[in-house]
Design a protein around this motif. Structure first.
Motif, PDB file in Angstrom:
ATOM      1  N   ALA A  17      30.630 -32.642 -30.305  1.00 56.21           N
ATOM      2  CA  ALA A  17      32.059 -32.313 -30.219  1.00 56.21           C
ATOM      3  C   ALA A  17      32.765 -33.473 -29.526  1.00 56.21           C
ATOM      4  O   ALA A  17      32.229 -34.049 -28.580  1.00 56.21           O
ATOM      5  CB  ALA A  17      32.255 -31.033 -29.421  1.00 56.21           C
ATOM      6  N   GLN A  18      33.941 -33.819 -30.005  1.00 57.46           N
ATOM      7  CA  GLN A  18      34.728 -34.889 -29.387  1.00 57.46           C
ATOM      8  C   GLN A  18      36.159 -34.428 -29.191  1.00 57.46           C
ATOM      9  O   GLN A  18      36.751 -33.831 -30.079  1.00 57.46           O
ATOM     10  CB  GLN A  18      34.711 -36.157 -30.243  1.00 57.46           C
ATOM     11  N   ARG A  62      24.350 -30.903 -27.677  1.00 55.26           N
ATOM     12  CA  ARG A  62      23.196 -30.204 -27.111  1.00 55.26           C
ATOM     13  C   ARG A  62      22.343 -31.228 -26.364  1.00 55.26           C
ATOM     14  O   ARG A  62      22.326 -32.404 -26.707  1.00 55.26           O
ATOM     15  CB  ARG A  62      22.388 -29.526 -28.206  1.00 55.26           C
ATOM     16  N   LEU A  63      21.640 -30.786 -25.339  1.00 61.56           N
ATOM     17  CA  LEU A  63      20.883 -31.662 -24.453  1.00 61.56           C
ATOM     18  C   LEU A  63      20.030 -32.654 -25.245  1.00 61.56           C
ATOM     19  O   LEU A  63      19.263 -32.258 -26.117  1.00 61.56           O
ATOM     20  CB  LEU A  63      19.998 -30.834 -23.514  1.00 61.56           C
ATOM     21  N   THR A  78      21.628 -28.303 -17.955  1.00 65.47           N
ATOM     22  CA  THR A  78      20.367 -27.834 -18.538  1.00 65.47           C
ATOM     23  C   THR A  78      20.464 -27.656 -20.047  1.00 65.47           C
ATOM     24  O   THR A  78      19.443 -27.656 -20.729  1.00 65.47           O
ATOM     25  CB  THR A  78      19.923 -26.502 -17.895  1.00 65.47           C
ATOM     26  N   ASP A  79      21.685 -27.513 -20.568  1.00 59.59           N
ATOM     27  CA  ASP A  79      21.852 -27.261 -22.003  1.00 59.59           C
ATOM     28  C   ASP A  79      22.579 -28.365 -22.776  1.00 59.59           C
ATOM     29  O   ASP A  79      22.416 -28.471 -23.994  1.00 59.59           O
ATOM     30  CB  ASP A  79      22.632 -25.956 -22.213  1.00 59.59           C
ATOM     31  N   PHE A  80      23.416 -29.160 -22.096  1.00 58.72           N
ATOM     32  CA  PHE A  80      24.276 -30.103 -22.805  1.00 58.72           C
ATOM     33  C   PHE A  80      24.297 -31.482 -22.163  1.00 58.72           C
ATOM     34  O   PHE A  80      24.038 -31.638 -20.969  1.00 58.72           O
ATOM     35  CB  PHE A  80      25.713 -29.563 -22.875  1.00 58.72           C
ATOM     36  N   THR A  81      24.631 -32.474 -22.983  1.00 61.65           N
ATOM     37  CA  THR A  81      24.859 -33.851 -22.566  1.00 61.65           C
ATOM     38  C   THR A  81      26.338 -34.141 -22.764  1.00 61.65           C
ATOM     39  O   THR A  81      26.921 -33.736 -23.784  1.00 61.65           O
ATOM     40  CB  THR A  81      24.014 -34.819 -23.417  1.00 61.65           C
TER      41      THR A  81
END
Length: 155
Positions: free
Chosen positions: A69-70, A86-87, A130-133
């Protein structure tokens, strides 16, 4: 004279072969798709930004390659590009600038954020949960204080 005709024939044949390859090239699809809302990003990716800074203007939303997403926006006359995926250990920023300074500072949630920047110019912040970058890029007008405030508002 016969050799000139043969040479001309060979040149025309080579030109025709060279041009025939141009018509068969495959066009690469642009991986960026403009989206009209955060809800549309949610539908496309299964996640979206949970929050963006208050008082932003010129908001444009995208998905990239069905993975990222941006959000492009302006805040206090400074432009930013925020990304979320996502991570992953892969750099999602799309920024290849060389930066003179680096430092790590925890955000409002205590998560370490790597800041890379050229003072007063461009800056990049990257962090993971823990879930996303996440990444936040400021191509001009970088300020440590402003960037940290923006990072604290992105989830």
């Amino acid at each position: 004279m016969k050799s000139k005709k043969m040479l001309l024939f060979v040149l025309v044949l080579l030109a025709a072969i060279g041009l025939s390859g141009c018509g068969n090239s495959t066009e690469m699809k642009n991986p960026m798709v403009e989206r009209s809302s955060l809800a549309e990003i949610q539908t496309a990716l299964g996640f979206t930004f949970d929050s963006l800074p208050n008082n932003i203007s010129n908001l444009k939303l995208y998905t990239i390659a069905d993975t990222t997403a941006q959000a492009d926006f302006t805040l206090s006359s400074v432009g930013y590009t925020a990304r979320k995926a996502r991570l992953t250990t892969t750099d999602i920023s799309g920024v290849y600038d060389k930066f003179a300074e680096t430092r790590t500072v925890p955000n409002a949630n205590g998560i370490p954020v790597l800041y890379q920047y050229n003072p007063g110019e461009a800056g990049l912040a990257t962090w993971s949960t823990t879930d996303f970058t996440y990444s936040l890029y400021c191509p001009a007008g970088f300020s440590n204080t402003l960037m940290q405030g923006v990072v604290d508002q992105i989830q």
